[in-house]
Design a protein around this motif. Structure first.
Motif, PDB file in Angstrom:
ATOM      1  N   LEU A 158      -6.925   0.280  -5.125  1.00 39.67           N
ATOM      2  CA  LEU A 158      -6.726  -0.210  -3.675  1.00 39.67           C
ATOM      3  C   LEU A 158      -5.632   0.605  -3.197  1.00 39.67           C
ATOM      4  O   LEU A 158      -5.738   0.818  -1.918  1.00 39.67           O
ATOM      5  CB  LEU A 158      -6.307  -1.520  -3.828  1.00 39.67           C
ATOM      6  N   THR A 159      -4.761   1.145  -3.964  1.00 41.36           N
ATOM      7  CA  THR A 159      -3.903   2.252  -3.414  1.00 41.36           C
ATOM      8  C   THR A 159      -4.655   3.326  -2.908  1.00 41.36           C
ATOM      9  O   THR A 159      -4.265   4.032  -1.898  1.00 41.36           O
ATOM     10  CB  THR A 159      -2.620   2.404  -4.544  1.00 41.36           C
ATOM     11  N   THR A 160      -5.329   3.807  -3.762  1.00 42.00           N
ATOM     12  CA  THR A 160      -6.283   5.058  -3.399  1.00 42.00           C
ATOM     13  C   THR A 160      -6.982   4.711  -1.933  1.00 42.00           C
ATOM     14  O   THR A 160      -7.081   5.898  -1.294  1.00 42.00           O
ATOM     15  CB  THR A 160      -7.203   5.688  -4.496  1.00 42.00           C
ATOM     16  N   LEU A 161      -7.606   3.719  -1.498  1.00 40.70           N
ATOM     17  CA  LEU A 161      -8.114   3.152  -0.659  1.00 40.70           C
ATOM     18  C   LEU A 161      -7.192   3.179   0.467  1.00 40.70           C
ATOM     19  O   LEU A 161      -7.443   2.768   1.606  1.00 40.70           O
ATOM     20  CB  LEU A 161      -8.980   2.094  -0.761  1.00 40.70           C
ATOM     21  N   ARG A 162      -5.883   3.145   0.117  1.00 40.14           N
ATOM     22  CA  ARG A 162      -4.724   3.087   1.367  1.00 40.14           C
ATOM     23  C   ARG A 162      -4.695   1.655   1.594  1.00 40.14           C
ATOM     24  O   ARG A 162      -4.372   1.179   3.054  1.00 40.14           O
ATOM     25  CB  ARG A 162      -4.903   3.927   2.687  1.00 40.14           C
ATOM     26  N   LEU A 163      -5.048   0.573   0.804  1.00 35.08           N
ATOM     27  CA  LEU A 163      -4.882  -0.690   1.006  1.00 35.08           C
ATOM     28  C   LEU A 163      -3.656  -1.303   0.062  1.00 35.08           C
ATOM     29  O   LEU A 163      -3.764  -2.136  -0.908  1.00 35.08           O
ATOM     30  CB  LEU A 163      -6.244  -1.454   0.731  1.00 35.08           C
ATOM     31  N   SER A 164      -2.411  -0.718   0.687  1.00 34.79           N
ATOM     32  CA  SER A 164      -1.068  -1.188  -0.350  1.00 34.79           C
ATOM     33  C   SER A 164      -1.109  -2.352  -0.005  1.00 34.79           C
ATOM     34  O   SER A 164      -0.345  -3.210  -1.017  1.00 34.79           O
ATOM     35  CB  SER A 164      -0.169  -0.334   0.268  1.00 34.79           C
ATOM     36  N   GLY A 165      -1.316  -3.295   0.977  1.00 36.89           N
ATOM     37  CA  GLY A 165      -0.991  -4.816   1.276  1.00 36.89           C
ATOM     38  C   GLY A 165      -1.652  -5.461   0.188  1.00 36.89           C
ATOM     39  O   GLY A 165      -1.097  -6.234  -0.495  1.00 36.89           O
ATOM     40  N   MET A 166      -2.994  -5.065  -0.044  1.00 40.14           N
ATOM     41  CA  MET A 166      -3.959  -5.592  -1.121  1.00 40.14           C
ATOM     42  C   MET A 166      -3.445  -5.309  -2.538  1.00 40.14           C
ATOM     43  O   MET A 166      -3.283  -6.329  -3.299  1.00 40.14           O
ATOM     44  CB  MET A 166      -5.245  -5.330  -1.019  1.00 40.14           C
ATOM     45  N   ALA A 167      -3.087  -4.007  -2.849  1.00 40.39           N
ATOM     46  CA  ALA A 167      -2.516  -3.648  -3.910  1.00 40.39           C
ATOM     47  C   ALA A 167      -1.215  -4.398  -4.474  1.00 40.39           C
ATOM     48  O   ALA A 167      -1.230  -4.787  -5.465  1.00 40.39           O
ATOM     49  CB  ALA A 167      -2.264  -2.182  -3.792  1.00 40.39           C
ATOM     50  N   GLN A 168      -0.174  -4.812  -3.437  1.00 41.74           N
ATOM     51  CA  GLN A 168       0.851  -5.475  -3.930  1.00 41.74           C
ATOM     52  C   GLN A 168       0.686  -6.908  -4.050  1.00 41.74           C
ATOM     53  O   GLN A 168       1.270  -7.455  -4.730  1.00 41.74           O
ATOM     54  CB  GLN A 168       1.853  -5.294  -2.569  1.00 41.74           C
ATOM     55  N   ALA A 169      -0.242  -7.460  -3.271  1.00 43.54           N
ATOM     56  CA  ALA A 169      -0.531  -8.890  -3.570  1.00 43.54           C
ATOM     57  C   ALA A 169      -1.915  -9.419  -4.491  1.00 43.54           C
ATOM     58  O   ALA A 169      -1.808 -10.439  -4.745  1.00 43.54           O
ATOM     59  CB  ALA A 169      -0.865  -9.386  -2.072  1.00 43.54           C
ATOM     60  N   VAL A 170      -2.506  -8.325  -5.120  1.00 40.79           N
ATOM     61  CA  VAL A 170      -3.721  -8.763  -5.633  1.00 40.79           C
ATOM     62  C   VAL A 170      -3.268  -9.470  -6.925  1.00 40.79           C
ATOM     63  O   VAL A 170      -4.174 -10.564  -7.353  1.00 40.79           O
ATOM     64  CB  VAL A 170      -4.532  -7.474  -6.209  1.00 40.79           C
TER      65      VAL A 170
END
Length: 402
Positions: A158-170
């Motif tokens: 998710l971080t690689t896909l630049r979805l840091s909001g999802m990465a922090q909350a998953v």
């Protein structure tokens, strides 16, 4: 020029640089050809300023100006008649009624503010992210992978896909899904909302940083409207909705020092960013004029003016608080003329508008500036009591009581 039948010399024309040829007055027809009259009629239908500019081109250049009139009218197809009329009005005001000026002005005109929905690709492409998360979180055979991803690998992906909001909350959302037995769609929806919230917060923080507010934390909730009850509270909250920015109107805050003008101005700027996503610039008046003077010395004045002009809302604070340079009236007039009916300007001042001519040292320039500024302006009168005076009195009372 020779007559072919007899070889008689009819006219001598001196060689002139390209683009500078002019037809002599005695060679011009007594009446404009019908095609030229039709073009001028089209210009009149396009707008008052368009008609005036095209008429000046025709009077100045005669039939050789027909192509330039056609060029001016053709700009309406690309930019619209309203934008073309505004550009022609500016050309007439600055005294350069030419096709080249109008075209370049339209090419560099203030861009239409975009919304968060237009800016953020995540909002437009939710289906793509839904499929990505479904593929990462639901176990199924993959032709490229022979094992499922663990939580660390999902977070890294998710971080690689630049979805840091999802990465922090998953991780938290997975625990919630297990505890509340959430359906896959509800789990995905919560993750997408987390990403949208993070991106929206980041977007607002970037806008606040770009605004360069002196006190970025000022809000309307932190202001005591009961201290000066005569202030138009309803108008202040209406300005905070950002509607005046959408309508490209201006605002003027007047009152004695310490009455909360800067507080409310910055709070409205913050509210416009949060509610509308507009770009807002904050400048103290003396810093703004210093910035323009320095850009002139460095040769970057045009870029500085373009940046100040393009902001949908420009807050100019504390006009009259400090001594201003001799070019203040001319600089402010130029800026207000660029922004007039194209973007909103909010000015705070502790001096009444009647004193601005003496303050800026140029009554003619100040009159022209106020004429444009007050045309669509919302005026809020602050005072009469000062917050700073109240705080000082309370401090002295506490010290004497102690």
């Amino acid at each position: 020029m020779l007559l072919p039948s007899s070889g008689l010399l009819l006219r001598e024309h001196t060689r002139t640089p390209r683009g500078h040829h002019r037809t002599r007055e005695e060679d011009r027809p007594s009446h404009a050809p019908r095609t030229t009259l039709q073009l001028l009629e089209r210009a009149a239908r396009a707008g008052r300023s368009v008609a005036t500019l095209c008429t000046e081109v025709h009077h100045r250049e005669g039939e050789t100006g027909t192509r330039r009139i056609l060029g001016v009218l053709s700009l309406a197809r690309k930019y619209g008649t309203a934008a073309l009329d505004d550009a022609c009005e500016v050309a007439l005001e600055v005294g350069v009624p030419t096709y080249r000026f109008v075209r370049r002005y339209l090419e560099r005109r203030t861009p239409t503010p975009v919304t968060l929905r237009q800016v953020d690709p995540l909002i437009r492409e939710l289906t793509h992210y839904r499929d990505v998360i479904a593929r990462l979180t639901q176990p199924h055979p993959s032709p490229r992978r022979h094992r499922d991803m663990n939580l660390v690998e999902i977070t890294r992906a998710l971080t690689t896909l630049r979805l840091s909001g999802m990465a922090q909350a998953v991780e938290a959302r997975l625990l919630q899904a297990q505890a509340e037995k959430l359906a896959p769609l509800d789990f995905l929806s919560a993750l997408v909302n987390d990403e949208l919230t993070r991106r929206s917060d980041s977007f607002i923080q970037r806008r606040l940083k770009q605004g360069a507010f002196r006190d970025a934390g000022k809000t309307l909730d932190g202001f005591d409207f009961d201290f000066n009850k005569k202030m138009n509270r309803r108008l202040v909250f209406e300005l905070a909705t950002g509607g005046f920015v959408e309508r490209r109107e201006d605002a003027l805050f007047l009152g004695p020092p310490g009455t909360g003008k800067s507080h409310i101005a910055q709070a409205i700027g913050r509210a416009v960013i949060q509610s509308q996503g507009h770009r807002v610039l904050y400048r103290e008046a003396h810093h703004l004029l210093e910035e323009l003077a320095e850009s002139s010395l460095e040769g970057t004045r045009r870029q500085t003016l373009d940046a100040l002009t393009s902001a949908p809302l420009l807050v100019i604070d504390d006009l009259g608080m400090r001594k201003l340079p001799a070019t203040a009236a001319e600089d402010l007039l130029g800026l207000i003329m660029r922004r007039y009916e194209k973007a909103s300007t909010l000015i705070t001042s502790n001096r009444p508008v009647e004193d601005w001519g003496k303050l800026l040292g140029d009554n003619a320039a100040v009159a022209a500036m106020l004429d444009r500024l007050l045309h669509h302006a919302h005026v809020v009168q602050f005072g009469p009591r000062s917050w700073r005076t109240k705080g000082a009195m309370e401090l002295r009372s506490a010290e004497s009581a102690g």
